[in-house]
Motif scaffolding. Structure first.
Motif, PDB file in Angstrom:
ATOM      1  N   LEU A 101       3.999  -5.809  -9.978  1.00 22.86           N
ATOM      2  CA  LEU A 101       5.343  -5.563  -9.459  1.00 22.86           C
ATOM      3  C   LEU A 101       5.289  -5.113  -7.997  1.00 22.86           C
ATOM      4  CD1 LEU A 101       8.428  -5.125  -9.975  1.00 22.86           C
ATOM      5  CD2 LEU A 101       7.839  -2.778 -10.601  1.00 22.86           C
ATOM      6  N   VAL A 102       4.415  -4.163  -7.703  1.00 22.36           N
ATOM      7  CA  VAL A 102       4.304  -3.668  -6.327  1.00 22.36           C
ATOM      8  C   VAL A 102       3.746  -4.758  -5.408  1.00 22.36           C
ATOM      9  CG1 VAL A 102       3.295  -1.918  -4.837  1.00 22.36           C
ATOM     10  CG2 VAL A 102       4.016  -1.309  -7.154  1.00 22.36           C
ATOM     11  N   ALA A 103       2.781  -5.522  -5.897  1.00 20.55           N
ATOM     12  CA  ALA A 103       2.208  -6.600  -5.088  1.00 20.55           C
ATOM     13  C   ALA A 103       3.269  -7.626  -4.718  1.00 20.55           C
ATOM     14  CB  ALA A 103       1.061  -7.270  -5.848  1.00 20.55           C
ATOM     15  N   VAL A 104       4.097  -8.001  -5.684  1.00 19.42           N
ATOM     16  CA  VAL A 104       5.142  -8.994  -5.430  1.00 19.42           C
ATOM     17  C   VAL A 104       6.223  -8.410  -4.524  1.00 19.42           C
ATOM     18  CG1 VAL A 104       6.929 -10.394  -6.504  1.00 19.42           C
ATOM     19  CG2 VAL A 104       4.694 -10.222  -7.573  1.00 19.42           C
ATOM     20  N   GLY A 105       6.627  -7.176  -4.776  1.00 17.48           N
ATOM     21  CA  GLY A 105       7.634  -6.553  -3.923  1.00 17.48           C
ATOM     22  C   GLY A 105       7.170  -6.421  -2.487  1.00 17.48           C
ATOM     23  N   GLY A 106       5.878  -6.171  -2.290  1.00 16.51           N
ATOM     24  CA  GLY A 106       5.355  -6.036  -0.940  1.00 16.51           C
ATOM     25  C   GLY A 106       5.482  -7.297  -0.110  1.00 16.51           C
TER      26      GLY A 106
ATOM     27  N   ALA B 243       0.825  -1.209   0.000  1.00 14.31           N
ATOM     28  CA  ALA B 243       0.000   0.000   0.000  1.00 14.31           C
ATOM     29  C   ALA B 243       0.859   1.259   0.000  1.00 14.31           C
ATOM     30  CB  ALA B 243      -0.924  -0.008   1.212  1.00 14.31           C
ATOM     31  N   ALA B 244       1.927   1.250   0.795  1.00 14.55           N
ATOM     32  CA  ALA B 244       2.789   2.432   0.891  1.00 14.55           C
ATOM     33  C   ALA B 244       3.493   2.714  -0.429  1.00 14.55           C
ATOM     34  CB  ALA B 244       3.814   2.237   2.009  1.00 14.55           C
ATOM     35  N   ILE B 245       4.018   1.668  -1.047  1.00 15.57           N
ATOM     36  CA  ILE B 245       4.800   1.863  -2.266  1.00 15.57           C
ATOM     37  C   ILE B 245       3.897   2.046  -3.478  1.00 15.57           C
ATOM     38  CG2 ILE B 245       6.504   0.779  -3.775  1.00 15.57           C
ATOM     39  CD1 ILE B 245       7.487  -0.697  -1.221  1.00 15.57           C
ATOM     40  N   GLY B 246       2.780   1.332  -3.506  1.00 16.17           N
ATOM     41  CA  GLY B 246       1.890   1.413  -4.659  1.00 16.17           C
ATOM     42  C   GLY B 246       1.332   2.800  -4.880  1.00 16.17           C
ATOM     43  N   GLY B 247       0.942   3.471  -3.805  1.00 17.41           N
ATOM     44  CA  GLY B 247       0.386   4.799  -3.940  1.00 17.41           C
ATOM     45  C   GLY B 247       1.363   5.806  -4.509  1.00 17.41           C
ATOM     46  N   SER B 248       2.665   5.527  -4.380  1.00 17.05           N
ATOM     47  CA  SER B 248       3.685   6.473  -4.832  1.00 17.05           C
ATOM     48  C   SER B 248       4.295   6.112  -6.180  1.00 17.05           C
ATOM     49  CB  SER B 248       4.824   6.551  -3.792  1.00 17.05           C
ATOM     50  OG  SER B 248       4.340   6.884  -2.511  1.00 17.05           O
TER      51      SER B 248
ATOM     52  N   PRO C 278      -8.176 -17.043  -4.849  1.00 19.07           N
ATOM     53  CA  PRO C 278      -9.103 -15.909  -4.973  1.00 19.07           C
ATOM     54  C   PRO C 278      -9.008 -14.861  -3.860  1.00 19.07           C
ATOM     55  CG  PRO C 278     -10.232 -17.794  -4.053  1.00 19.07           C
ATOM     56  CD  PRO C 278      -8.837 -18.254  -4.334  1.00 19.07           C
ATOM     57  N   ILE C 279      -8.207 -15.099  -2.790  1.00 15.16           N
ATOM     58  CA  ILE C 279      -8.235 -14.128  -1.692  1.00 15.16           C
ATOM     59  C   ILE C 279      -6.864 -13.544  -1.377  1.00 15.16           C
ATOM     60  CG2 ILE C 279     -10.249 -15.212  -0.616  1.00 15.16           C
ATOM     61  CD1 ILE C 279      -8.289 -16.299   1.524  1.00 15.16           C
ATOM     62  N   GLY C 280      -5.919 -13.581  -2.320  1.00 14.14           N
ATOM     63  CA  GLY C 280      -4.616 -12.978  -2.062  1.00 14.14           C
ATOM     64  C   GLY C 280      -4.755 -11.498  -1.738  1.00 14.14           C
ATOM     65  N   LEU C 281      -4.370 -11.115  -0.526  1.00  8.48           N
ATOM     66  CA  LEU C 281      -4.635  -9.753  -0.053  1.00  8.48           C
ATOM     67  C   LEU C 281      -3.921  -8.702  -0.883  1.00  8.48           C
ATOM     68  CD1 LEU C 281      -4.540 -10.242   3.839  1.00  8.48           C
ATOM     69  CD2 LEU C 281      -6.514 -10.126   2.320  1.00  8.48           C
ATOM     70  N   ASN C 282      -2.689  -8.981  -1.303  1.00  7.75           N
ATOM     71  CA  ASN C 282      -1.962  -7.985  -2.089  1.00  7.75           C
ATOM     72  C   ASN C 282      -2.630  -7.722  -3.437  1.00  7.75           C
ATOM     73  OD1 ASN C 282      -0.161  -8.070   0.023  1.00  7.75           O
ATOM     74  ND2 ASN C 282       1.649  -8.140  -1.266  1.00  7.75           N
ATOM     75  N   LEU C 283      -3.313  -8.722  -3.974  1.00  8.68           N
ATOM     76  CA  LEU C 283      -4.031  -8.530  -5.226  1.00  8.68           C
ATOM     77  C   LEU C 283      -5.142  -7.496  -5.052  1.00  8.68           C
ATOM     78  CD1 LEU C 283      -4.437 -12.242  -6.427  1.00  8.68           C
ATOM     79  CD2 LEU C 283      -2.576 -10.650  -6.921  1.00  8.68           C
ATOM     80  N   PHE C 284      -5.869  -7.579  -3.944  1.00  9.41           N
ATOM     81  CA  PHE C 284      -6.966  -6.645  -3.706  1.00  9.41           C
ATOM     82  C   PHE C 284      -6.442  -5.243  -3.405  1.00  9.41           C
ATOM     83  CE2 PHE C 284      -8.999 -10.723  -3.060  1.00  9.41           C
ATOM     84  CZ  PHE C 284     -10.252 -10.527  -3.621  1.00  9.41           C
ATOM     85  N   VAL C 285      -5.337  -5.158  -2.652  1.00 11.05           N
ATOM     86  CA  VAL C 285      -4.759  -3.851  -2.359  1.00 11.05           C
ATOM     87  C   VAL C 285      -4.358  -3.145  -3.644  1.00 11.05           C
ATOM     88  CG1 VAL C 285      -2.765  -2.692  -1.318  1.00 11.05           C
ATOM     89  CG2 VAL C 285      -3.983  -4.451  -0.041  1.00 11.05           C
TER      90      VAL C 285
END
Length: 423
Positions: free
Chosen positions: A139-144, A116-121, A374-381
């Motif tokens: 990329l951001v989801a995997v890095g997180g 969430a922190a990196i994706g927004g920027s 279906p419920i990977g949290l980083n995917l939804f973020v």
């Protein structure tokens, strides 16, 4: 037979919208009352005992520290600093995102928080430089996910509390695997960006810009050094370090960078308290399930079956990875840990696994679980941040699975990666 009835019941509660902690608690309590003949006071005592842990007290402060760093717009500062040098290569902004993910992993302990922190920027910037939005979100989801392996990791805190392992050693065990995973991801991104001609690059590294930004970024860069250094030297326990990290993050955001006001500080503290409450609720529900399995002798039965089948250590680890990867499609990381750790750790130790090494294997699986539908949290973020459907983020993540599975295999079958700093 009893546990076979419990699984459909738990899935039913989840299907009607119950929180995972409520579903686990209700099913475990029903099993104990109906089949175990356990007084209701024992159920409440077991639930309370599961969170009455000194190690778990580190979770609220690490959650608060990560949220403060996210609210304080530290990601933008790190991206500008690292990008001054790294953006001189093809795909440099994508590599900058991964390096910044390592930094946030070392201060947040949370996969979702880091993403969430990196994706927004970064997502909009990646799109402007020609990266497909699906790739940028993935990329951001995997890095997180690196936030779960690189200390301070909330996953290691949970495992240490549940199975009685020293959290400081678990933190140390996660350093080299986390760095290895980051390097593998950077190699994968280099191949993808070159093959698909993604991104731009600057003419040359901006060393002047780097040196001008470094003094401003130095206080933030010092935070992971202080956190990991205090643990590695034995100067502070992980719980004490968590309080120090939260206080240091507050000072940075309020007085050094002045990106957070007192009103936002209160809102961040409240948000962190709610997140911690949800984590503790899942721990309580999972502890009741673990108590049921212990009372019914499930762990001992599993160990006996494995010995009877002649299962060796390496085959067992392969089976564990397959099972955890499958369960990770339907459970979040916290639930996955609290449900499987009490069952799998005794079996792993009985077959010759080092418990600290096995903890790193489990966390590596939880990292992948945050990316699996279906419920990977980083995917939804990242779906919310990038404003694209969840299935598009999932499609973007698919090329990264080969990299993550390679890392999982190395962690599983090369124990030295996890144990080099511990032994």
């Amino acid at each position: 037979m009893t546990l076979a009835l419990a699984l459909p019941a738990a899935l039913f509660f989840l299907a009607i919208g119950s929180h995972v902690a409520v579903a686990l608690g209700l099913v475990a309590a029903a099993l104990l009352l109906v089949f175990g003949g356990v007084p209701i006071t024992v159920i409440s005592q077991t639930a309370f005992k599961s969170v009455n842990s000194y190690s778990l007290m580190a979770i609220p402060m690490f959650v608060l520290a990560g949220n403060l760093m996210m609210r304080g717009r530290i990601a933008e500062l790190m991206i500008e600093l690292v990008g001054s040098i790294v953006r001189a290569v093809r795909g440099g902004l994508a590599q900058t995102v991964l390096i910044t993910s390592v930094f946030f992993a070392a201060v947040s302990g949370s996969s979702v928080g880091s993403a969430a922190a990196i994706g927004g920027s970064t997502v909009d910037g990646l799109k402007r430089e020609g990266y497909p939005v699906r790739f940028a979100a993935a990329l951001v989801a995997v890095g997180g996910t690196l936030g779960l392996m690189i200390p301070p990791s909330l996953g290691f805190i949970l495992i240490g509390s549940i199975v009685g392992l020293p959290v400081d050693k678990l933190f140390l065990a996660g350093i080299l695997p986390g760095i290895m995973e980051a390097v593998l991801l950077m190699i994968g991104v280099a191949i993808m960006t070159k093959r698909n001609d993604f991104g731009y690059k600057t003419a040359r590294p901006d060393f002047k810009g780097f040196t001008s930004r470094l003094p401003m970024a130095a206080p933030a860069l010092l935070m992971p050094v202080l956190v990991i250094g205090s643990i590695y030297s034995g100067f502070l326990t992980p719980t004490e370090v968590s309080a120090f990290a939260a206080g240091y993050a507050a000072l940075l955001c309020l007085f050094v960078y002045r990106t957070v006001r007192l009103g936002v500080m209160w809102e961040t503290a409240r948000e962190s308290m709610l997140q911690t409450t949800m984590i503790f609720a899942v721990v309580m529900g999972g502890s009741l399930v673990g108590f049921v399995m212990a009372r019914m002798g499930v762990s001992q039965a599993l160990i006996g079956a494995l010995h009877a089948a002649g299962t060796n250590h390496y085959v067992f680890l392969l089976v564990v990875n397959v099972v955890l990867l499958f369960l990770g499609m339907f459970l979040d990381g916290i639930a996955l840990i609290v449900l499987t750790a009490p069952l799998l750790f005794p079996a792993a130790v009985a077959l010759g696994s080092d418990p600290i090494h096995f903890a790193v294997i489990m966390v590596a699986n939880v990292e992948i679980a945050t990316l699996t539908p279906p419920i990977g949290l980083n995917l939804f973020v990242m779906s919310g941040i990038a404003r694209i459907p969840v299935h598009e983020v999932a499609r973007g993540v698919m090329p990264f699975f080969a990299v993550r599975l390679t890392g999982l295999a190395l962690i599983t079958y090369v124990p030295a990666i996890s144990l080099a700093l511990v032994k």
